[in-house]
Design a protein around this motif. Structure first.
Motif, mmCIF file in Angstrom:
data_model
loop_
_atom_site.group_PDB
_atom_site.id
_atom_site.type_symbol
_atom_site.label_atom_id
_atom_site.label_comp_id
_atom_site.label_asym_id
_atom_site.label_seq_id
_atom_site.Cartn_x
_atom_site.Cartn_y
_atom_site.Cartn_z
ATOM 1 N N PRO A 46 0.584 -1.279 0.086
ATOM 2 C CA PRO A 46 -0.009 0.029 -0.022
ATOM 3 C C PRO A 46 0.880 1.273 0.027
ATOM 4 C CG PRO A 46 -0.980 -1.578 1.381
ATOM 5 C CD PRO A 46 0.344 -2.120 1.128
ATOM 6 N N SER A 48 2.465 2.927 -2.423
ATOM 7 C CA SER A 48 3.693 2.780 -3.102
ATOM 8 C C SER A 48 3.321 3.290 -4.774
ATOM 9 C CB SER A 48 4.203 1.458 -3.295
ATOM 10 O OG SER A 48 4.312 1.144 -2.000
ATOM 11 N N TYR A 192 8.879 4.025 -7.399
ATOM 12 C CA TYR A 192 8.191 5.216 -7.181
ATOM 13 C C TYR A 192 9.071 6.596 -7.311
ATOM 14 C CZ TYR A 192 5.088 9.046 -5.205
ATOM 15 O OH TYR A 192 4.328 10.294 -4.876
ATOM 16 N N GLN A 196 9.178 9.526 -10.225
ATOM 17 C CA GLN A 196 9.251 10.834 -9.811
ATOM 18 C C GLN A 196 10.384 11.678 -10.645
ATOM 19 O OE1 GLN A 196 7.645 13.217 -8.188
ATOM 20 N NE2 GLN A 196 6.252 11.942 -6.638
ATOM 21 N N GLY A 256 2.248 13.663 -2.884
ATOM 22 C CA GLY A 256 2.825 13.150 -4.043
ATOM 23 C C GLY A 256 4.236 13.591 -4.206
HETATM 24 S S1 PPS Z 1 -3.337 2.647 -2.489
HETATM 25 O O1 PPS Z 1 -4.445 3.245 -1.380
HETATM 26 O O2 PPS Z 1 -2.139 1.707 -1.546
HETATM 27 O O3 PPS Z 1 -3.802 1.965 -3.310
HETATM 28 O O4 PPS Z 1 -2.426 3.827 -2.739
HETATM 29 P P1 PPS Z 1 -1.416 4.333 -3.879
HETATM 30 O O5 PPS Z 1 -2.028 4.544 -5.027
HETATM 31 O O6 PPS Z 1 -0.363 2.839 -3.943
HETATM 32 O O7 PPS Z 1 -0.351 5.583 -2.964
HETATM 33 C C1 PPS Z 1 -0.853 6.582 -2.902
HETATM 34 C C2 PPS Z 1 0.197 7.560 -2.653
HETATM 35 O O8 PPS Z 1 0.683 7.962 -4.230
HETATM 36 C C3 PPS Z 1 0.723 9.082 -4.508
HETATM 37 N N1 PPS Z 1 0.210 9.509 -5.640
HETATM 38 C C4 PPS Z 1 1.183 10.156 -6.499
HETATM 39 N N2 PPS Z 1 2.548 10.956 -6.417
HETATM 40 C C5 PPS Z 1 3.053 11.300 -7.747
HETATM 41 N N3 PPS Z 1 2.193 11.485 -8.798
HETATM 42 C C6 PPS Z 1 1.040 10.674 -8.948
HETATM 43 N N4 PPS Z 1 0.480 11.103 -10.244
HETATM 44 C C7 PPS Z 1 0.281 10.000 -7.993
HETATM 45 N N5 PPS Z 1 -0.817 9.601 -7.707
HETATM 46 C C8 PPS Z 1 -0.945 9.226 -6.427
HETATM 47 C C9 PPS Z 1 -0.280 9.682 -3.495
HETATM 48 O O9 PPS Z 1 -0.358 11.124 -3.119
HETATM 49 C C10 PPS Z 1 0.098 9.113 -2.193
HETATM 50 O O10 PPS Z 1 1.219 9.444 -1.611
HETATM 51 P P2 PPS Z 1 1.435 10.464 -0.560
HETATM 52 O O11 PPS Z 1 2.916 10.484 -0.072
HETATM 53 O O12 PPS Z 1 0.532 10.246 0.771
HETATM 54 O O13 PPS Z 1 1.178 11.803 -1.231
#
Ligand code: PPS
Length: 290
Positions: A46, A48, A192, A196, A256
């Motif tokens: 989760p 990630s 991840y 980025q 993110g």
């Molecule tokens: S889950 O609930 O396990 O399915 O969540 P998951 O999608 O794996 O992870 C959520 C985190 O990914 C970030 N996120 C992104 N980061 C950068 N770019 C994009 N496009 C993106 N989409 C989702 C999201 O903000 C969560 O990380 P954090 O650190 O909490 O912001």
């Protein structure tokens, strides 16, 4: 929240792995799940980058057609295999109704993945993220997604995380298990932090893995539409239509970024975590950028 939902039910164990209570009740359907050879599995621990890579895969499969990708929320376009709860179709029910070829999300470690995925040799995209940022993101997710137990204080949650007493268990076993499995199976292992650093490069890796060849123009469109800001503003990818979440506590699309752990860990927590990390990762060549 649906009226028949027990708020913050305790985790339950399935095959030794802690999982959300309602997920455990549907576990037999997960074990029996029949994967098809052309199913694509997106697997992650989760928090990630699951949703991010799901959006990228969905857009690639649609040749960059953003309208097609908008007709349902991402969690319906890429159903979550082991998800279950009152007043909502389970992941296995959604998958039974989905057109083929399917894209499937899972957080399961290799040890409990339904055997049909191995029997059918399904392609897998795995995304891993550094443990410190995962722990922080997971803590805020626990706070806002009330299918989870109370996270307690950040310090308490961090201890539970290190002990593997959070939903889906140990982070290190998860990332190491899939890392090892990539030597035997058709697995694209992504990070991840790499996504980025150079999203276009990673999108192209996914495209090649899916056997597609898209123009620069289409790739750029996919890049734009899968950016953090575009996904955060998009109700079909920001989980605002999903039950069991309170985005006013912490949005699903939270920050993110890489390195947010520096804003959350105390010096002492960081020292304890580094020690845990050294211990857990001493038997692998898998490494992360923090
Ligand atoms: S889950 O609930 O396990 O399915 O969540 P998951 O999608 O794996 O992870 C959520 C985190 O990914 C970030 N996120 C992104 N980061 C950068 N770019 C994009 N496009 C993106 N989409 C989702 C999201 O903000 C969560 O990380 P954090 O650190 O909490 O912001």
């Amino acid at each position: 929240m649906p009226a028949d939902m027990e708020k913050r039910p305790p985790l339950k164990l399935v095959s030794g792995m802690p999982i959300l209570g309602p997920f455990a009740e549907n576990w037999e359907n997960v074990v029996q799940f029949q994967a098809k050879a052309d199913d694509l599995l997106i697997s992650t621990y989760p928090k990630s980058g699951t949703t991010w890579v799901s959006k990228i895969v969905d857009l690639i499969r649609n040749g960059g057609d953003t309208e097609e990708s908008q007709n349902k929320a991402i969690f319906e376009r890429v159903p979550f295999l082991e998800c279950a709860g009152p007043s909502m179709p389970s992941g296995t029910e959604l998958l039974d109704k989905l057109d083929f070829p399917r894209v499937i999300k899972t957080h399961l470690p290799v040890s409990v993945l339904p055997v049909s995925f191995w029997e059918k040799n399904c392609k897998v995209i795995y995304v891993a993220r550094n443990a410190k940022d995962v722990a922080v993101s997971y803590y805020h997710f626990y706070r806002m997604a009330y299918g989870h137990p109370e996270p307690g204080t950040w310090d308490e949650f961090l201890n539970s995380f290190m002990e593997g007493k959070v939903a889906f268990g140990s982070w290190s076993s998860h990332v190491k298990g899939w890392w090892k499995m990539r030597q035997q199976r058709d697995i694209l292992y992504l990070f991840y932090e790499d996504m980025q650093e150079d999203p276009r490069r990673e999108i192209e890796k996914v495209m090649t893995f899916l056997g597609k060849d898209l123009s620069d123009e289409v790739l750029e469109k996919i890049h734009q539409n899968s950016s953090f800001q575009a996904m955060k503003n998009n109700p079909m990818s920001n989980y605002s239509t999903f039950p069991y979440m309170d985005h006013s506590i912490s949005p699903f699309m939270r920050k993110g970024i890489c390195g947010d752990w520096k804003n959350q860990f105390t010096v002492s927590q960081n020292e304890i975590f580094d020690e845990y990390y050294r211990r857990e990762m001493s038997d692998t060549d898998l490494s992360f950028r923090m």
